[in-house]
Motif scaffolding. Structure first.
Motif, PDB file in Angstrom:
ATOM      1  N   THR A  79      20.856   3.118  15.719  1.00  0.00           N
ATOM      2  CA  THR A  79      19.721   3.967  15.354  1.00  0.00           C
ATOM      3  C   THR A  79      18.480   3.135  15.114  1.00  0.00           C
ATOM      4  OG1 THR A  79      18.995   5.704  13.832  1.00  0.00           O
ATOM      5  CG2 THR A  79      20.203   3.870  12.880  1.00  0.00           C
ATOM      6  N   PHE A  80      17.339   3.779  15.265  1.00  0.00           N
ATOM      7  CA  PHE A  80      16.060   3.150  14.933  1.00  0.00           C
ATOM      8  C   PHE A  80      15.110   4.288  14.582  1.00  0.00           C
ATOM      9  CE2 PHE A  80      12.382   0.513  14.994  1.00  0.00           C
ATOM     10  CZ  PHE A  80      12.840  -0.796  14.866  1.00  0.00           C
ATOM     11  N   ASP A  81      15.308   4.841  13.391  1.00  0.00           N
ATOM     12  CA  ASP A  81      14.550   6.022  12.988  1.00  0.00           C
ATOM     13  C   ASP A  81      13.241   5.686  12.286  1.00  0.00           C
ATOM     14  OD1 ASP A  81      15.676   4.959  10.743  1.00  0.00           O
ATOM     15  OD2 ASP A  81      16.389   6.855   9.914  1.00  0.00           O
ATOM     16  N   GLY A  82      12.996   4.422  12.010  1.00  0.00           N
ATOM     17  CA  GLY A  82      11.754   4.059  11.343  1.00  0.00           C
ATOM     18  C   GLY A  82      11.651   2.567  11.108  1.00  0.00           C
ATOM     19  N   VAL A  83      10.470   2.140  10.706  1.00  0.00           N
ATOM     20  CA  VAL A  83      10.214   0.732  10.380  1.00  0.00           C
ATOM     21  C   VAL A  83       9.531   0.677   9.021  1.00  0.00           C
ATOM     22  CG1 VAL A  83       8.946  -1.360  10.990  1.00  0.00           C
ATOM     23  CG2 VAL A  83       9.999   0.005  12.776  1.00  0.00           C
ATOM     24  N   ASP A  84      10.020  -0.195   8.142  1.00  0.00           N
ATOM     25  CA  ASP A  84       9.423  -0.382   6.817  1.00  0.00           C
ATOM     26  C   ASP A  84       8.580  -1.654   6.809  1.00  0.00           C
ATOM     27  OD1 ASP A  84      10.900   1.793   5.333  1.00  0.00           O
ATOM     28  OD2 ASP A  84      12.586   0.628   6.099  1.00  0.00           O
ATOM     29  N   ILE A  85       7.367  -1.546   6.307  1.00  0.00           N
ATOM     30  CA  ILE A  85       6.452  -2.688   6.221  1.00  0.00           C
ATOM     31  C   ILE A  85       6.127  -2.938   4.753  1.00  0.00           C
ATOM     32  CG2 ILE A  85       4.197  -3.620   6.845  1.00  0.00           C
ATOM     33  CD1 ILE A  85       6.029  -3.303   9.219  1.00  0.00           C
ATOM     34  N   GLY A  86       6.524  -4.088   4.231  1.00  0.00           N
ATOM     35  CA  GLY A  86       6.201  -4.445   2.850  1.00  0.00           C
ATOM     36  C   GLY A  86       4.729  -4.783   2.707  1.00  0.00           C
ATOM     37  N   LEU A  87       4.143  -4.405   1.575  1.00  0.00           N
ATOM     38  CA  LEU A  87       2.722  -4.633   1.331  1.00  0.00           C
ATOM     39  C   LEU A  87       2.518  -5.422   0.040  1.00  0.00           C
ATOM     40  CD1 LEU A  87       1.352  -1.155   2.447  1.00  0.00           C
ATOM     41  CD2 LEU A  87       1.208  -3.319   3.682  1.00  0.00           C
ATOM     42  N   PRO A  88       1.322  -6.007  -0.133  1.00  0.00           N
ATOM     43  CA  PRO A  88       1.098  -6.938  -1.247  1.00  0.00           C
ATOM     44  C   PRO A  88       1.231  -6.347  -2.638  1.00  0.00           C
ATOM     45  CG  PRO A  88      -0.560  -7.215   0.437  1.00  0.00           C
ATOM     46  CD  PRO A  88       0.208  -6.003   0.810  1.00  0.00           C
ATOM     47  N   ASN A  89       0.665  -5.168  -2.870  1.00  0.00           N
ATOM     48  CA  ASN A  89       0.690  -4.608  -4.221  1.00  0.00           C
ATOM     49  C   ASN A  89       0.590  -3.097  -4.164  1.00  0.00           C
ATOM     50  OD1 ASN A  89      -2.155  -3.853  -4.139  1.00  0.00           O
ATOM     51  ND2 ASN A  89      -2.632  -6.020  -4.467  1.00  0.00           N
ATOM     52  N   ARG A  90       0.726  -2.463  -5.315  1.00  0.00           N
ATOM     53  CA  ARG A  90       0.787  -1.002  -5.388  1.00  0.00           C
ATOM     54  C   ARG A  90      -0.540  -0.331  -5.093  1.00  0.00           C
ATOM     55  NH1 ARG A  90      -1.478   0.738 -10.235  1.00  0.00           N
ATOM     56  NH2 ARG A  90      -1.888  -0.944 -11.753  1.00  0.00           N
ATOM     57  N   HIS A  91      -1.623  -1.095  -4.949  1.00  0.00           N
ATOM     58  CA  HIS A  91      -2.939  -0.511  -4.730  1.00  0.00           C
ATOM     59  C   HIS A  91      -3.199  -0.146  -3.269  1.00  0.00           C
ATOM     60  CE1 HIS A  91      -4.118  -1.569  -8.839  1.00  0.00           C
ATOM     61  NE2 HIS A  91      -3.628  -2.775  -8.633  1.00  0.00           N
ATOM     62  N   TYR A  92      -2.240  -0.386  -2.390  1.00  0.00           N
ATOM     63  CA  TYR A  92      -2.486  -0.128  -0.973  1.00  0.00           C
ATOM     64  C   TYR A  92      -2.887   1.337  -0.745  1.00  0.00           C
ATOM     65  CZ  TYR A  92       2.162   2.073  -0.682  1.00  0.00           C
ATOM     66  OH  TYR A  92       3.251   2.888  -0.863  1.00  0.00           O
ATOM     67  N   LYS A  93      -3.719   1.565   0.283  1.00  0.00           N
ATOM     68  CA  LYS A  93      -4.199   2.904   0.607  1.00  0.00           C
ATOM     69  C   LYS A  93      -3.343   3.506   1.718  1.00  0.00           C
ATOM     70  CE  LYS A  93      -9.058   2.123  -0.661  1.00  0.00           C
ATOM     71  NZ  LYS A  93     -10.449   2.093  -0.151  1.00  0.00           N
ATOM     72  N   LEU A  94      -2.466   4.405   1.326  1.00  0.00           N
ATOM     73  CA  LEU A  94      -1.606   5.046   2.314  1.00  0.00           C
ATOM     74  C   LEU A  94      -2.425   5.816   3.346  1.00  0.00           C
ATOM     75  CD1 LEU A  94       1.277   5.677   3.232  1.00  0.00           C
ATOM     76  CD2 LEU A  94       1.272   7.638   1.677  1.00  0.00           C
ATOM     77  N   SER A  95      -3.551   6.390   2.895  1.00  0.00           N
ATOM     78  CA  SER A  95      -4.392   7.179   3.804  1.00  0.00           C
ATOM     79  C   SER A  95      -5.023   6.334   4.899  1.00  0.00           C
ATOM     80  CB  SER A  95      -5.492   7.894   3.008  1.00  0.00           C
ATOM     81  OG  SER A  95      -6.318   6.947   2.328  1.00  0.00           O
ATOM     82  N   SER A  96      -5.108   5.012   4.676  1.00  0.00           N
ATOM     83  CA  SER A  96      -5.719   4.131   5.677  1.00  0.00           C
ATOM     84  C   SER A  96      -4.719   3.661   6.725  1.00  0.00           C
ATOM     85  CB  SER A  96      -6.335   2.906   4.986  1.00  0.00           C
ATOM     86  OG  SER A  96      -5.311   2.047   4.482  1.00  0.00           O
ATOM     87  N   ALA A  97      -3.437   3.943   6.499  1.00  0.00           N
ATOM     88  CA  ALA A  97      -2.394   3.437   7.387  1.00  0.00           C
ATOM     89  C   ALA A  97      -2.419   4.151   8.736  1.00  0.00           C
ATOM     90  CB  ALA A  97      -1.028   3.586   6.736  1.00  0.00           C
ATOM     91  N   LYS A  98      -2.388   3.376   9.799  1.00  0.00           N
ATOM     92  CA  LYS A  98      -2.318   3.892  11.161  1.00  0.00           C
ATOM     93  C   LYS A  98      -1.303   3.050  11.919  1.00  0.00           C
ATOM     94  CE  LYS A  98      -7.141   5.475  11.369  1.00  0.00           C
ATOM     95  NZ  LYS A  98      -7.395   5.217   9.929  1.00  0.00           N
ATOM     96  N   GLY A  99      -0.684   3.665  12.919  1.00  0.00           N
ATOM     97  CA  GLY A  99       0.291   2.902  13.673  1.00  0.00           C
ATOM     98  C   GLY A  99       0.728   3.607  14.932  1.00  0.00           C
ATOM     99  N   HIS A 100       1.347   2.842  15.808  1.00  0.00           N
ATOM    100  CA  HIS A 100       1.917   3.405  17.028  1.00  0.00           C
ATOM    101  C   HIS A 100       2.979   2.443  17.558  1.00  0.00           C
ATOM    102  CE1 HIS A 100      -1.314   0.778  18.692  1.00  0.00           C
ATOM    103  NE2 HIS A 100      -0.382   0.512  19.599  1.00  0.00           N
ATOM    104  N   VAL A 101       3.694   2.904  18.561  1.00  0.00           N
ATOM    105  CA  VAL A 101       4.699   2.080  19.225  1.00  0.00           C
ATOM    106  C   VAL A 101       4.317   1.958  20.690  1.00  0.00           C
ATOM    107  CG1 VAL A 101       7.125   1.870  19.894  1.00  0.00           C
ATOM    108  CG2 VAL A 101       6.525   2.819  17.656  1.00  0.00           C
ATOM    109  N   GLN A 102       4.406   0.746  21.216  1.00  0.00           N
ATOM    110  CA  GLN A 102       4.144   0.538  22.629  1.00  0.00           C
ATOM    111  C   GLN A 102       5.422   0.042  23.289  1.00  0.00           C
ATOM    112  OE1 GLN A 102       1.065  -2.281  23.543  1.00  0.00           O
ATOM    113  NE2 GLN A 102       1.050  -1.811  25.734  1.00  0.00           N
ATOM    114  N   MET A 103       5.938   0.799  24.255  1.00  0.00           N
ATOM    115  CA  MET A 103       7.141   0.412  24.976  1.00  0.00           C
ATOM    116  C   MET A 103       6.829  -0.724  25.944  1.00  0.00           C
ATOM    117  SD  MET A 103       9.227   2.463  23.530  1.00  0.00           S
ATOM    118  CE  MET A 103      10.699   2.087  24.505  1.00  0.00           C
TER     119      MET A 103
END
Length: 574
Positions: free
Chosen positions: A85-109
């Motif tokens: 399975t590969f249902d998602g990817v987790d990315i660790g971030l520096p601290n709790r202040h990160y802006k979830l609303s700023s997160a963007k992403g995509h997958v390129q085959m």
């Protein structure tokens, strides 16, 4: 008597109040646990049954320092999937202040096809981080055995540029990692680019040279015409997940604070917020009974953690900080100064100073065990030798307080000399000298050659933390015979090597080696008498426990920054 009876009368009330407070704290924690589990739709016994297995072929990270004290993070991670399975990817971030609303992403085959994630949300597996969750149609493509694709993620993380010494702006960043349970093998190539603010030119001859983390100098500095910024680049190959987790792949830099509108510091409110965030993020794996017992063990845990941290730090004489620009090792240190860089115990370093002074005829040992010293001459001494002789009291012993000051000043002086040079390369350089010294001593065929080489190279041999065992082992391979040391007539020779040959020729190799090792032990032990652990006492001043700054972790990984800067730290996710 009255006060004793009064205490007895109040004991029942104290017990009731203590029990009430404990119950209130336990109830509060249980309520937070229930709230947390309800918000994530999970119970404490829920587990992940999916089988994840993938390789990370490459990871390219761009970190941009912004004027508002935040950083923009851009990950490009190339995977090959081998799991079910590969249902998602987790990315660790520096601290709790990160802006979830700023997160963007995509997958390129591999064929160039772009796929958008189903959603980007707070990671359910990584303590501080985000998760790219994929739809069923995307999963079909990613979950094919051997599917190759690149995950592209961008996110802004505030509260990352910290105020350092002299008002500089500091950033320290640790790349995310994946648990070795899921990642197969090492990451082939890890490239990290740290972009400076557009107003800063690190190559300006009239400007201030940027500084980097000790032991992690960048490979090159370039200019990106597209974004109009200079950036520093680090390139590492065949990187294991544990290297990420341990901080070996950390990058960082410090530049003048004038290029930022905001420089952050750790306030009391930040620490409280971090504590609350930690509690929320870790209650999902706790049982109610564990929460109640936690209050009993928290005090013990603090003491144990403090003791462990102190024991790990006691020989770390230099405070972790950003070093001045420079290249290569420092090659002009004395054996005693090299011992500081190699972090030999300070009681041994003290003994080395004493041995050097004795060999030059500047002092004399009037007693061997306990050692007592008589100062004979103070001319033509090195800076640390002068301070050492000044610490000798009229009784022949060294003042504990004076010796502490001597070693603190010595460590600080060596650290000053190391500015602009690589500590790691300097360590390797003097470890090489030590190895060559052992080669010379170990090549001795007879007692005469062994004794002469030992007297010539002993200062460098003392840089080895296995000095005792290696010298004893070496002496056993020398042919039988006798050697008369130059210390004949001294109190050391009488005390440690009095068993001479019948003809008075000297001592055999085994006895000579034993006299050297026993002299080191008795001298180092006796010199620091009155100071329980000289290294620990001194490092409390030269390398105090740092004020913790922003840190993160989770999902099997975690860290704490050892400098006044923020640290990207998380891992162990999918």
């Amino acid at each position: 008597m009255e006060s004793k009876h009064a205490r007895k009368r109040f004991r029942p009330l104290i017990k009731v109040l203590t029990a009430s407070i404990a119950m209130m704290m336990a109830t509060f924690c249980l309520l937070m646990l229930i709230t947390f589990m309800a918000s994530y739709g999970m119970g404490p016994w829920e587990a992940r049954a999916d089988r994840y297995l993938f390789s990370v072929e490459s990871m390219h990270i761009e970190v941009e320092m912004e004027k508002d004290g935040s950083i923009d993070i851009h990950y490009r991670i190339r995977f090959i999937n081998y799991g079910d399975t590969f249902d998602g990817v987790d990315i660790g971030l520096p601290n709790r202040h990160y802006k979830l609303s700023s997160a963007k992403g995509h997958v390129q085959m591999a064929d160039g096809t772009y796929l958008k994630p189903h959603r980007i949300t707070k990671s359910p597996y990584v303590y501080i981080g985000i998760a790219l969750e994929f739809s069923s149609s995307t999963r079909k493509l990613l979950e094919e055995h051997g599917a190759e694709f690149t995950v592209d993620v961008r996110v802004n993380n505030p509260h990352m540029v910290y105020k350092g010494a002299n008002g500089v702006g500091e950033v320290r960043f640790r790349p995310t990692w994946f648990s070795s349970e899921y990642q197969s093998g090492r990451t082939d190539v890890l490239v990290q680019d740290l972009y400076f603010p557009a107003s800063y030119n690190p190559l300006d001859d009239n400007g201030t040279t940027p500084t980097w983390l000790k032991g992690r100098q960048w490979d090159e500095i370039k200019y990106n015409d597209t974004v109009g910024r200079y950036y520093a680049r680090w390139i590492d190959k065949a990187v294991s997940p544990s290297s990420h987790e341990s901080g070996k792949m950390d990058i960082g830099a410090a530049i003048p604070g004038e290029h930022f509108d905001t420089l952050h510091t750790d306030s009391f409110e930040d620490k409280v917020g971090d504590a609350i965030y930690w509690l929320q993020g870790n209650f999902g794996v706790c049982f109610g009974v564990v929460i109640v017992l936690m209050f009993i063990f928290v005090g013990v845990g603090f003491v144990v953690a403090k003791t462990f941290t102190t024991s790990k730090r006691k020989d770390k004489y230099f405070a972790p900080k950003l070093s001045l620009a420079g290249t290569g090792p420092r090659t002009d240190l004395t054996a005693v100064e090299a011992a500081i860089v190699l972090e030999r115990p300070l009681d041994v370093v003290s003994a080395m100073i004493a041995f050097g002074l004795e060999r030059k005829g500047k002092i004399e040992f009037t007693s061997a065990d306990p050692p007592k010293i008589k100062v004979k001459d103070t001319t033509d001494l090195r800076y640390y030798e002068i301070k050492f002789t000044n610490a000798v009291q009229t009784t022949g012993t060294l003042s504990s307080s004076a010796l502490k000051t001597v070693m603190i000043d010595f460590v600080n002086a060596v650290e000053k000399k190391m500015e602009g040079f690589s500590v790691n390369e300097t360590k390797k350089y003097y470890e090489g000298i030590c190895d060559r010294a052992w080669t010379q001593v170990q090549s001795s065929k007879d007692a005469q050659a062994f004794g002469q080489s030992l007297e010539q190279y002993n200062d460098w041999l003392l840089l080895d933390d296995k000095y005792d065992k290696k010298l004893t082992k070496t002496s056993r391979s020398v042919s039988p015979g006798y050697y008369r040391p130059h210390y004949v007539g001294s109190v050391w020779y009488v005390h440690h090597a009095s068993s001479t040959s019948p003809s008075g020729q000297g001592v055999n190799p085994s006895k000579l080696a034993a006299s050297y090792t026993s002299r080191l032990k008795s001298t180092s032990r006796g010199i620091s008498t009155g100071m329980k652990e000289l290294s620990t006492v001194v490092t409390r001043t030269t390398n105090p426990v740092p004020i913790s700054s922003s840190s993160g972790g989770g999902g099997g990984g975690g860290c704490a920054c050892a400098c006044a800067c923020a640290c990207a730290c998380a891992g162990g996710g999918r």
